[in-house]
Design an enzyme around this catalytic site. Sequence first.
Site: not given
Length: 268
Positions: A143, A78
């Site tokens: 997250a 990511k």
Amino acid sequence: MNAQLSFEITGHTRVLGILADPIAHVKAPAGINAIARRRGRDAVMVPFQVAPDRLSAWVASLRDLKSFDGAVVTVPHKVAIVGLCDRVSDRARAIGAANVIRRAADGSLEADMLDGAGFVAGLRGAGIEPRDKAAYLVGAGGAANAIAFALAEAGVARLTLANRTLDKAEDLAARVRAAFPGVLVKVGTADPSGHDLVVNGTSLGMRSGDSFPLDAAWLAPQMVVAEVIMEPAETALLAAARAVGCRVHPGRPMLDHQLELMADYFGL
């Protein structure tokens, strides 16, 4: 052909992927493929397992893959994917990570981050409106970063960030303040008292015997307590919150709503 696939892949089928390493645990392909069938789109998502040291070469090859429309990007790629795309959304750049990419007709690649948007959409889908609420978020990983920015964008009045490594919480708070100067953002402790919405943005609770991500003794009945963890469906934190009388919100809606956002992003 896999019995779960009720459609025929042809030379016209558009290809989507999910990028991870390892990859056996991913759930997005089944969800995206179901959405594609429901929307009548000739597209299929397949898994791409790519090692970190091969990521740059793999991304470069996508520019010439004319049947490729986009991919979901997950652990451990990511952060690295941001520097490999031609265009990056403002929120992904501020977060420092992306979880979707798509290919334009000219072969250029763009990236965005939908984790936080999916979380907020899941809240709202359950009738939980974060606007004007006091929110407490524990965690400062990928997250949690995305959720912090999404909660600020959703209009929370106050956002408290807590993390075992204080420096990471302070760094996240500074970046959220810079992007959303109208939101009161502060760094807190393990005590979630005084908040309307309490969110666990860590992985604590996935395994039996994990410690609580926050001090559950300070949970109060008027709070909504939310998770990002999907398995187990009810973590020890949610069980403790339910016992106190809190409304609880599990992790699964974040994925379900994010899949719809991803499908929209890919043009399905």
